[in-house]
Design a protein around this motif. Sequence first.
Motif, PDB file in Angstrom:
ATOM      1  N   LYS A 235       0.884  -1.300   0.006  1.00  0.00           N
ATOM      2  CA  LYS A 235      -0.014  -0.116   0.053  1.00  0.00           C
ATOM      3  C   LYS A 235       0.922   1.026  -0.151  1.00  0.00           C
ATOM      4  N   THR A 236       2.271   1.011  -0.217  1.00  0.00           N
ATOM      5  CA  THR A 236       2.972   2.431  -0.352  1.00  0.00           C
ATOM      6  C   THR A 236       2.742   3.166  -1.538  1.00  0.00           C
ATOM      7  N   LYS A 237       3.197   4.295  -1.598  1.00  0.00           N
ATOM      8  CA  LYS A 237       2.807   5.381  -2.646  1.00  0.00           C
ATOM      9  C   LYS A 237       3.345   4.757  -3.980  1.00  0.00           C
ATOM     10  N   PRO A 238       4.574   4.300  -4.027  1.00  0.00           N
ATOM     11  CA  PRO A 238       5.182   3.923  -5.088  1.00  0.00           C
ATOM     12  C   PRO A 238       4.052   2.815  -5.638  1.00  0.00           C
ATOM     13  N   ILE A 239       3.668   1.956  -4.966  1.00  0.00           N
ATOM     14  CA  ILE A 239       2.924   0.841  -5.476  1.00  0.00           C
ATOM     15  C   ILE A 239       1.304   1.395  -5.882  1.00  0.00           C
ATOM     16  N   ARG A 240       0.774   2.415  -5.331  1.00  0.00           N
ATOM     17  CA  ARG A 240      -0.448   2.983  -5.452  1.00  0.00           C
ATOM     18  C   ARG A 240      -0.149   3.633  -6.718  1.00  0.00           C
ATOM     19  N   ASP A 241       1.022   4.118  -6.937  1.00  0.00           N
ATOM     20  CA  ASP A 241       1.342   5.037  -8.281  1.00  0.00           C
ATOM     21  C   ASP A 241       1.122   4.022  -9.370  1.00  0.00           C
ATOM     22  N   TRP A 242       2.078   2.895  -9.230  1.00  0.00           N
ATOM     23  CA  TRP A 242       2.093   2.117 -10.244  1.00  0.00           C
ATOM     24  C   TRP A 242       0.934   1.334 -10.664  1.00  0.00           C
ATOM     25  N   LEU A 243       0.150   1.299  -9.820  1.00  0.00           N
ATOM     26  CA  LEU A 243      -1.517   0.679 -10.048  1.00  0.00           C
ATOM     27  C   LEU A 243      -2.306   1.499 -10.792  1.00  0.00           C
ATOM     28  N   ALA A 244      -2.221   3.165 -10.316  1.00  0.00           N
ATOM     29  CA  ALA A 244      -2.951   3.985 -10.840  1.00  0.00           C
ATOM     30  C   ALA A 244      -2.784   4.128 -12.380  1.00  0.00           C
ATOM     31  N   LYS A 245      -1.199   3.917 -12.976  1.00  0.00           N
ATOM     32  CA  LYS A 245      -1.159   4.040 -14.385  1.00  0.00           C
ATOM     33  C   LYS A 245      -1.528   2.663 -14.987  1.00  0.00           C
ATOM     34  N   ARG A 246      -2.141   1.879 -14.642  1.00  0.00           N
ATOM     35  CA  ARG A 246      -2.411   0.663 -14.975  1.00  0.00           C
ATOM     36  C   ARG A 246      -3.857   0.260 -14.791  1.00  0.00           C
ATOM     37  N   PRO A 247      -4.878   0.977 -15.756  1.00  0.00           N
ATOM     38  CA  PRO A 247      -6.287   0.904 -15.118  1.00  0.00           C
ATOM     39  C   PRO A 247      -6.873  -0.693 -15.404  1.00  0.00           C
ATOM     40  N   ARG A 248      -6.124  -1.319 -16.053  1.00  0.00           N
ATOM     41  CA  ARG A 248      -6.667  -2.842 -16.194  1.00  0.00           C
ATOM     42  C   ARG A 248      -6.302  -3.699 -15.052  1.00  0.00           C
ATOM     43  N   TRP A 249      -5.529  -3.060 -14.074  1.00  0.00           N
ATOM     44  CA  TRP A 249      -5.193  -3.938 -12.916  1.00  0.00           C
ATOM     45  C   TRP A 249      -6.362  -3.465 -11.871  1.00  0.00           C
ATOM     46  N   HIS A 250      -6.805  -4.540 -11.243  1.00  0.00           N
ATOM     47  CA  HIS A 250      -7.867  -4.249  -9.978  1.00  0.00           C
ATOM     48  C   HIS A 250      -7.474  -5.240  -8.790  1.00  0.00           C
ATOM     49  N   VAL A 251      -7.275  -4.391  -7.665  1.00  0.00           N
ATOM     50  CA  VAL A 251      -6.820  -4.913  -6.384  1.00  0.00           C
ATOM     51  C   VAL A 251      -7.715  -5.097  -5.378  1.00  0.00           C
ATOM     52  N   HIS A 252      -7.852  -6.547  -4.918  1.00  0.00           N
ATOM     53  CA  HIS A 252      -8.764  -7.113  -4.060  1.00  0.00           C
ATOM     54  C   HIS A 252      -7.912  -7.332  -2.811  1.00  0.00           C
ATOM     55  N   PHE A 253      -7.972  -6.748  -1.571  1.00  0.00           N
ATOM     56  CA  PHE A 253      -7.461  -7.088  -0.353  1.00  0.00           C
ATOM     57  C   PHE A 253      -8.134  -8.038   0.480  1.00  0.00           C
ATOM     58  N   THR A 254      -7.517  -9.139   0.887  1.00  0.00           N
ATOM     59  CA  THR A 254      -8.088 -10.211   1.927  1.00  0.00           C
ATOM     60  C   THR A 254      -8.398  -9.476   3.319  1.00  0.00           C
ATOM     61  N   PRO A 255      -9.347  -9.986   3.943  1.00  0.00           N
ATOM     62  CA  PRO A 255      -9.622  -9.502   5.272  1.00  0.00           C
ATOM     63  C   PRO A 255      -8.803  -9.536   6.078  1.00  0.00           C
ATOM     64  N   THR A 256      -8.314  -8.649   6.978  1.00  0.00           N
ATOM     65  CA  THR A 256      -7.413  -8.737   8.123  1.00  0.00           C
ATOM     66  C   THR A 256      -7.620 -10.182   9.014  1.00  0.00           C
ATOM     67  N   GLY A 257      -6.417 -10.755   8.987  1.00  0.00           N
ATOM     68  CA  GLY A 257      -6.550 -11.961   9.842  1.00  0.00           C
ATOM     69  C   GLY A 257      -7.273 -13.100   9.108  1.00  0.00           C
ATOM     70  N   ALA A 258      -7.152 -12.995   7.788  1.00  0.00           N
ATOM     71  CA  ALA A 258      -7.844 -14.117   7.164  1.00  0.00           C
ATOM     72  C   ALA A 258      -6.862 -14.826   5.894  1.00  0.00           C
ATOM     73  N   PRO A 259      -5.750 -15.240   6.392  1.00  0.00           N
ATOM     74  CA  PRO A 259      -4.939 -15.511   5.132  1.00  0.00           C
ATOM     75  C   PRO A 259      -5.451 -16.935   4.418  1.00  0.00           C
ATOM     76  N   TRP A 260      -6.389 -17.504   5.121  1.00  0.00           N
ATOM     77  CA  TRP A 260      -6.886 -18.808   4.633  1.00  0.00           C
ATOM     78  C   TRP A 260      -7.620 -18.453   3.159  1.00  0.00           C
ATOM     79  N   ILE A 261      -7.937 -17.301   3.073  1.00  0.00           N
ATOM     80  CA  ILE A 261      -8.976 -17.087   1.698  1.00  0.00           C
ATOM     81  C   ILE A 261      -7.972 -16.663   0.673  1.00  0.00           C
ATOM     82  N   ASN A 262      -6.617 -16.608   0.687  1.00  0.00           N
ATOM     83  CA  ASN A 262      -5.475 -16.512  -0.468  1.00  0.00           C
ATOM     84  C   ASN A 262      -5.218 -17.593  -0.744  1.00  0.00           C
TER      85      ASN A 262
END
Length: 336
Positions: A235-262
Amino acid sequence: MARRARIVLAAAAGLENKAICAEVGADANTVSKWRRRFAAHRLDGLLDEPRSGTPHRIGDDAIADIIRLTLEATPPGSTHWSLRSMAKAVGYAPSTIHRIWRAFGLQPHRSETFKLSNDPLFVEKVRGIVGLYLSPPDRALVLCVDEKSQIQALDRTQPLLPMRPGQVERRTHDYTRHGITSLFAALDIATGAVIGRCYPKRRSSEFRKFLDQIEANVPAGLDVHLVMDNYATHKTKPIRDWLAKRPRWHVHFTPTGAPWINQAERFFALLTERQLRRGIHHSTAQLEADIRAFIEAHNADPKPFRWTKSADNILAAIQRFCQRTLQIGGTMKSDH
């Protein structure tokens, strides 16, 4: 006994055997048997006849006391019961305690861990990610991304004794460390193929390089859906900027404390089981080479992990667990 009594009462009311069968849910032989037994011996005829074999040496009340003691108390100075401590407390043989515990599914020597997510968007995230697994969008690639950090290059202090007939493989319990590495991996849920790369550290700069590697391996005409956890480097600024330049990329964050869903966690489990746990590595270079070899062998014949639980099933199971936890917590508070 209740059904036998109903058979007799129905017969006393004048019902025929066929009607009694339908009323009590028994076959004709059973109804006839207990009518004859009652006619010959009255109430004593409804009791079971003596059976062969050694009679029970422990009664139902004693069994109930053992179960209650197992569930509601602990032995002095210990956190849980053992066969011997319970046998000593109640005055029966350990084998008797073992049979009772096995019959009621009790295993005091075992303990498991659990963790419930406190993410306020838990439901929404579960529905979104499970929806991607069960019904991926058209012309899109769904990738589960995660890092396995602090992988140690371990070497045993003495030579390995290989397996031979009648003897399992043996190794020393102590080891020598030769450095660490971190594996960044992206699992394609549709094919099971993995994009992976090792880095000496797990920082935002390494994660950005890994995103560049994914970008180079994904066809230009496809959208990319990333499933990943809430680690700070994602979630750092360089990563956010990298994703913002690529509109075909979509991020889905897993719930906190639920690694089993990944699903990437399942691939890491395979890697640990088949390569890391029993591997011997004299350097990080050798460790990384073996990891790359494992990924290449996996990708030669990839198989996707089959996700079977719907979001409704997952949420219902968590709800039941929470209700049981609240009930147990309320009981413990009332006891104190």
